[in-house]
Design a protein around this motif. Structure first.
Motif, PDB file in Angstrom:
ATOM      1  N   ARG A 292     -39.075 -18.297  12.141  1.00 16.42           N
ATOM      2  CA  ARG A 292     -38.149 -18.787  11.625  1.00 16.42           C
ATOM      3  C   ARG A 292     -38.405 -19.920  11.117  1.00 16.42           C
ATOM      4  NH1 ARG A 292     -40.152 -21.206  15.955  1.00 16.42           N
ATOM      5  NH2 ARG A 292     -38.623 -20.246  17.837  1.00 16.42           N
ATOM      6  N   PRO A 293     -37.630 -20.179   9.394  1.00 13.75           N
ATOM      7  CA  PRO A 293     -38.055 -20.587   8.413  1.00 13.75           C
ATOM      8  C   PRO A 293     -38.790 -22.174   8.833  1.00 13.75           C
ATOM      9  CG  PRO A 293     -35.714 -20.324   8.878  1.00 13.75           C
ATOM     10  CD  PRO A 293     -36.211 -20.041  10.022  1.00 13.75           C
ATOM     11  N   LEU A 294     -39.774 -22.183   7.895  1.00 15.63           N
ATOM     12  CA  LEU A 294     -41.556 -22.843   8.145  1.00 15.63           C
ATOM     13  C   LEU A 294     -41.572 -23.235   7.006  1.00 15.63           C
ATOM     14  CD1 LEU A 294     -42.754 -24.579   9.145  1.00 15.63           C
ATOM     15  CD2 LEU A 294     -44.896 -22.676   8.873  1.00 15.63           C
ATOM     16  N   THR A 295     -40.495 -24.380   5.941  1.00 17.73           N
ATOM     17  CA  THR A 295     -41.983 -25.102   4.400  1.00 17.73           C
ATOM     18  C   THR A 295     -42.717 -25.762   4.757  1.00 17.73           C
ATOM     19  OG1 THR A 295     -39.422 -25.844   4.222  1.00 17.73           O
ATOM     20  CG2 THR A 295     -41.017 -26.389   3.261  1.00 17.73           C
ATOM     21  N   VAL A 296     -43.786 -25.152   4.000  1.00 20.58           N
ATOM     22  CA  VAL A 296     -45.540 -25.655   4.000  1.00 20.58           C
ATOM     23  C   VAL A 296     -45.461 -26.379   2.636  1.00 20.58           C
ATOM     24  CG1 VAL A 296     -47.952 -25.131   3.633  1.00 20.58           C
ATOM     25  CG2 VAL A 296     -46.218 -23.667   5.584  1.00 20.58           C
ATOM     26  N   THR A 297     -45.732 -27.546   2.220  1.00 22.21           N
ATOM     27  CA  THR A 297     -45.554 -28.324   0.957  1.00 22.21           C
ATOM     28  C   THR A 297     -47.841 -28.358   1.845  1.00 22.21           C
ATOM     29  OG1 THR A 297     -43.824 -29.740   1.811  1.00 22.21           O
ATOM     30  CG2 THR A 297     -45.191 -30.273   0.273  1.00 22.21           C
ATOM     31  N   THR A 298     -47.845 -28.540   0.175  1.00 27.29           N
ATOM     32  CA  THR A 298     -49.348 -28.263  -0.076  1.00 27.29           C
ATOM     33  C   THR A 298     -49.733 -29.056  -1.244  1.00 27.29           C
ATOM     34  OG1 THR A 298     -51.568 -26.593   0.034  1.00 27.29           O
ATOM     35  CG2 THR A 298     -48.827 -25.694  -0.865  1.00 27.29           C
ATOM     36  N   ALA A 299     -51.405 -29.223  -0.849  1.00 28.38           N
ATOM     37  CA  ALA A 299     -52.061 -30.182  -2.637  1.00 28.38           C
ATOM     38  C   ALA A 299     -53.901 -29.918  -1.681  1.00 28.38           C
ATOM     39  CB  ALA A 299     -50.649 -30.906  -2.957  1.00 28.38           C
ATOM     40  N   GLY A 300     -53.856 -31.361  -2.820  1.00 28.65           N
ATOM     41  CA  GLY A 300     -55.665 -31.214  -2.609  1.00 28.65           C
ATOM     42  C   GLY A 300     -56.514 -30.429  -3.639  1.00 28.65           C
ATOM     43  N   ALA A 301     -55.055 -29.126  -3.616  1.00 24.19           N
ATOM     44  CA  ALA A 301     -56.816 -28.049  -4.488  1.00 24.19           C
ATOM     45  C   ALA A 301     -55.558 -27.301  -4.769  1.00 24.19           C
ATOM     46  CB  ALA A 301     -58.215 -27.178  -4.260  1.00 24.19           C
ATOM     47  N   ALA A 302     -55.743 -26.278  -5.945  1.00 21.45           N
ATOM     48  CA  ALA A 302     -54.575 -25.809  -6.569  1.00 21.45           C
ATOM     49  C   ALA A 302     -54.491 -24.499  -5.417  1.00 21.45           C
ATOM     50  CB  ALA A 302     -54.674 -25.841  -8.139  1.00 21.45           C
ATOM     51  N   PRO A 303     -53.601 -23.660  -5.149  1.00 25.33           N
ATOM     52  CA  PRO A 303     -53.197 -22.900  -3.810  1.00 25.33           C
ATOM     53  C   PRO A 303     -53.571 -22.067  -5.205  1.00 25.33           C
ATOM     54  CG  PRO A 303     -51.019 -23.966  -4.051  1.00 25.33           C
ATOM     55  CD  PRO A 303     -52.620 -24.880  -4.690  1.00 25.33           C
ATOM     56  N   SER A 304     -54.074 -20.542  -4.440  1.00 23.76           N
ATOM     57  CA  SER A 304     -54.678 -19.647  -5.428  1.00 23.76           C
ATOM     58  C   SER A 304     -52.961 -18.570  -5.225  1.00 23.76           C
ATOM     59  CB  SER A 304     -54.987 -18.675  -4.641  1.00 23.76           C
ATOM     60  OG  SER A 304     -55.420 -18.327  -3.982  1.00 23.76           O
ATOM     61  N   PRO A 305     -53.186 -17.635  -6.204  1.00 22.87           N
ATOM     62  CA  PRO A 305     -51.673 -17.101  -5.856  1.00 22.87           C
ATOM     63  C   PRO A 305     -51.680 -16.576  -4.321  1.00 22.87           C
ATOM     64  CG  PRO A 305     -52.314 -17.173  -8.791  1.00 22.87           C
ATOM     65  CD  PRO A 305     -53.075 -17.716  -7.752  1.00 22.87           C
ATOM     66  N   ALA A 306     -53.188 -15.962  -4.129  1.00 26.97           N
ATOM     67  CA  ALA A 306     -52.992 -14.620  -3.268  1.00 26.97           C
ATOM     68  C   ALA A 306     -53.084 -15.606  -2.097  1.00 26.97           C
ATOM     69  CB  ALA A 306     -54.367 -13.965  -3.159  1.00 26.97           C
ATOM     70  N   ILE A 307     -52.673 -16.558  -2.122  1.00 21.00           N
ATOM     71  CA  ILE A 307     -52.875 -17.581  -0.835  1.00 21.00           C
ATOM     72  C   ILE A 307     -51.141 -17.885  -0.630  1.00 21.00           C
ATOM     73  CG2 ILE A 307     -53.169 -20.036  -1.293  1.00 21.00           C
ATOM     74  CD1 ILE A 307     -53.934 -18.485   2.309  1.00 21.00           C
ATOM     75  N   ILE A 308     -50.851 -18.120  -1.728  1.00 21.57           N
ATOM     76  CA  ILE A 308     -49.507 -18.563  -1.362  1.00 21.57           C
ATOM     77  C   ILE A 308     -48.240 -17.206  -1.458  1.00 21.57           C
ATOM     78  CG2 ILE A 308     -47.141 -19.090  -2.992  1.00 21.57           C
ATOM     79  CD1 ILE A 308     -49.250 -20.866  -4.765  1.00 21.57           C
ATOM     80  N   GLY A 309     -48.898 -15.992  -1.356  1.00 22.24           N
ATOM     81  CA  GLY A 309     -48.824 -14.726  -1.574  1.00 22.24           C
ATOM     82  C   GLY A 309     -48.718 -13.888  -0.458  1.00 22.24           C
ATOM     83  N   ARG A 310     -49.637 -14.065   0.380  1.00 21.41           N
ATOM     84  CA  ARG A 310     -49.886 -14.765   1.978  1.00 21.41           C
ATOM     85  C   ARG A 310     -48.784 -14.597   2.953  1.00 21.41           C
ATOM     86  NH1 ARG A 310     -50.252 -11.067   5.983  1.00 21.41           N
ATOM     87  NH2 ARG A 310     -51.270 -11.871   7.415  1.00 21.41           N
ATOM     88  N   MET A 311     -49.167 -16.028   2.455  1.00 23.15           N
ATOM     89  CA  MET A 311     -47.789 -17.315   3.529  1.00 23.15           C
ATOM     90  C   MET A 311     -46.511 -16.588   3.620  1.00 23.15           C
ATOM     91  SD  MET A 311     -49.758 -18.711   5.119  1.00 23.15           S
ATOM     92  CE  MET A 311     -48.912 -20.359   6.112  1.00 23.15           C
ATOM     93  N   GLU A 312     -46.005 -16.577   1.882  1.00 24.98           N
ATOM     94  CA  GLU A 312     -44.829 -16.356   2.035  1.00 24.98           C
ATOM     95  C   GLU A 312     -44.296 -15.066   2.416  1.00 24.98           C
ATOM     96  OE1 GLU A 312     -42.175 -17.568  -1.707  1.00 24.98           O
ATOM     97  OE2 GLU A 312     -42.811 -19.018  -1.012  1.00 24.98           O
ATOM     98  N   GLU A 313     -45.042 -13.618   2.793  1.00 19.98           N
ATOM     99  CA  GLU A 313     -45.316 -12.490   3.137  1.00 19.98           C
ATOM    100  C   GLU A 313     -45.023 -12.553   4.584  1.00 19.98           C
ATOM    101  OE1 GLU A 313     -49.155 -10.092   2.504  1.00 19.98           O
ATOM    102  OE2 GLU A 313     -48.312  -9.320   0.148  1.00 19.98           O
ATOM    103  N   LEU A 314     -45.754 -13.961   5.040  1.00 24.37           N
ATOM    104  CA  LEU A 314     -45.282 -14.089   6.546  1.00 24.37           C
ATOM    105  C   LEU A 314     -44.615 -14.692   7.227  1.00 24.37           C
ATOM    106  CD1 LEU A 314     -48.696 -15.338   7.330  1.00 24.37           C
ATOM    107  CD2 LEU A 314     -47.692 -13.837   8.280  1.00 24.37           C
ATOM    108  N   GLY A 315     -43.273 -14.908   5.723  1.00 24.08           N
ATOM    109  CA  GLY A 315     -42.049 -15.881   6.650  1.00 24.08           C
ATOM    110  C   GLY A 315     -42.458 -17.155   5.643  1.00 24.08           C
ATOM    111  N   ALA A 316     -42.904 -18.130   5.233  1.00 19.41           N
ATOM    112  CA  ALA A 316     -43.220 -19.528   5.338  1.00 19.41           C
ATOM    113  C   ALA A 316     -42.317 -19.310   3.858  1.00 19.41           C
ATOM    114  CB  ALA A 316     -45.231 -19.623   5.101  1.00 19.41           C
TER     115      ALA A 316
END
Length: 542
Positions: A292-316
């Motif tokens: 199901r849809p999952l919204t992940v709000t992130t901060a604290g250190a700039a997320p790398s494009p790679a981890i953003i891409g991986r989480m969005e691949e999983l559906g987040a």
């Protein structure tokens, strides 16, 4: 201008009053087998507020909590200000002396301690200057480290505290002045001693609504507490989810397997966390495409494009925000634009890794030069990020000099350096100071260096951040020993851990015969850092 009597002060307390009225039977909090409706959430809040008042806590006082993400700490976000006091939620990773400093500096009247963390308080229990009582809270519901530990501290237990009050809520769910302090959140001490950042009821109210809008919360939200409530009051999400009548799922210990299990079993729709949490989730054996849809709000250190891409691949769906303790947590958001629809996955991830634009509740953000003039929006000219407005702190508790310095020129100076792109989005490029961001927590190199130098065999040191797959970066110490000294790295690391929080201690110690210095003797840390990050992009706080 005098405010008309029919205009009431803004306060997040109104969020719980409304939720309990509109959604009395709806599940407000889930924690293992325990469940509280919104009516019960409000009842517990009123009872605790009455108990605090009966214990002598009143207007302007502070109440400190040392607790994981349990229902009791969530309730305290409403009950402590309902009693007229300010909540001081203490970082659970701190050392005993750091906890003592925060309690003393804040002037906390009461200290509520989860018994799973009482070992931190036992060495200082008789040296707390202002604390009149230490209240032991036994977590009999949760699972994880320390749950259910029997109390060892002097003072009453939580049930005894609650028994002191009645259910009288005659004072109502409001405050006399919306600029009263609702909470005091301590910085990570990036320049030495941590500072107490004062949040107002007005600022907390507005920032919570900003969280609702940008993290897209609704009454159907099921929010998993992966972000510590002690960190900027969970980025004001304690109040935000309550505002819309969503469901809080409390979590004592952040473990990727447990998070994946709860995402499924509790039908979680939202969670917040530093990029290190995303890395843990994405690389967990339990990771799988989301049902199901999952919204992940992130901060604290700039997320790398790679981890953003991986989480969005999983559906987040990733919401990248940026801010500081002094800005109630998030101040900017990397707002998605329609023009990005056709961007490829790599380009979209790169765009989403920028810090973005001011959130809806915040004043426009600026990047300025040394004379407070806006830098060109060319994506190249570096300046300092500055902010102002309703969701910038009232100031530092008991520190008018530091407050005045932070607001030089009428704007809050973040100490972060960045560029301004032609679309109005900012992107951080470096820090003005050598702060290490490890797992979303700031580590002062000065503090670590002082702990190292307290060893009688250490001559000189320099501490820099080095890459770490799990935490983003960890401290490395370059150490010069005194002539004839014989000391190994493990022993020195243990020495540091006895002085400051364990997570701040160096992950690596390298013994050297000299350190790079300027002609005036200043150590050139950038040379040490450049070697450690050779071939890698050092991303910073987001």
């Amino acid at each position: 201008m005098t405010q008309p009597p029919y205009i009431t002060p803004l306060t997040p307390l109104a969020f719980l009053e409304r939720a309990a009225t509109v959604h009395p039977e709806k599940t407000a909090i889930r924690y293992g087998e325990r469940s509280l409706s919104y009516a019960e959430f409000a009842e517990h809040t009123v009872r605790l507020a009455a108990a605090l008042r009966a214990s002598g806590v009143g207007a302007g006082d502070r109440v400190a909590y040392l607790s994981p993400n349990t229902p009791e700490l969530l309730i305290a976000h409403f009950a402590v200000p309902l009693a007229g006091a300010s909540l001081v939620a203490v970082n659970t990773r701190l050392s005993p002396e750091e906890v003592r400093y925060i309690c003393d500096h804040s002037g906390a009247e009461l200290l509520v301690v989860d018994t799973g963390l009482q070992e931190t308080v036992l060495p200082i229990a008789d040296r707390l200057a202002s604390v009149r009582e230490i209240v032991s809270l036994v977590d009999r519901t949760g699972t994880g480290l320390g749950a259910g530990a029997p109390p060892l501290l002097p003072g009453p237990d939580y049930e005894e505290l609650l028994s002191r009050g009645d259910d009288d809520a005659a004072q109502g769910w409001t405050v006399d002045d919306e600029l009263d302090t609702i909470s005091v959140n301590y910085t990570s001490g990036t320049t030495g001693r941590p500072k107490g950042v004062m949040y107002s009821h007005r600022g907390a109210y507005l920032n919570a609504l900003g969280e609702v809008i940008h993290s897209r919360h609704t009454p159907d939200s099921v929010y998993l507490w992966t972000l510590p409530m002690f960190h900027c009051n969970g980025w004001c999400t304690a109040w935000a989810v309550t505002a819309v009548g969503g469901t809080h799922v409390c979590l004592r210990t952040v473990e990727p397997e447990s998070i994946w299990r709860l995402i499924e079993s509790e039908s979680v729709t939202h969670l917040n966390g530093a990029p290190t949490v995303l890395v843990m989730l994405a690389n967990s054996p339990a990771a799988r495409p989301l049902a199901r849809p999952l919204t992940v709000t992130t901060a604290g250190a700039a997320p790398s494009p790679a981890i953003i891409g991986r989480m969005e691949e999983l559906g987040a769906s990733i919401v990248h925000v940026y801010g500081l303790t002094e800005t109630y947590g998030p101040y900017t958001v990397c707002e998605r634009k329609e023009a990005w629809t056709d961007a490829g996955p790599d380009e979209l991830a790169r765009l989403l890794s920028r810090q973005g634009v001011a959130m809806v509740q915040a004043d426009p953000i600026r990047v300025v030069d040394a004379d407070m003039r806006d830098v060109p929006k060319d994506g190249r000219t570096v300046g300092e990020v500055v902010m102002r407005g309703n969701t910038v702190m009232k100031g530092y508790l008991n520190d008018p000099e530091a407050t005045a310095e932070a607001f030089t020129g009428g704007w809050f100076h973040s100490g972060d350096l960045g560029v301004w792109h032609d679309d109005g989005y900012i992107e951080l490029t470096d820090r003005a100071k050598d702060v290490i961001v490890s797992g979303g927590e700031n580590i002062s190199t000065i503090e670590v260096e002082q702990a190292l130098l307290s060893h009688d065999q250490v001559l000189e040191v320099a501490v820099v951040g080095i890459p770490d797959d799990r935490w983003g970066e960890r401290p490395k110490a370059f150490v010069m020993l005194k002539h004839g000294a014989a000391l190994d790295g493990d022993s020195l690391i243990e020495h540091v851990r006895s002085r400051i929080a364990r997570y701040k201690a160096p992950a690596v110690v390298e013994f050297v015969t000299e350190l790079p210095k300027t002609a005036t003797g200043k150590i050139q840390k950038f040379e040490l850092r450049a070697k450690e990050w050779s071939g890698q992009e050092r991303r910073i706080r987001g």
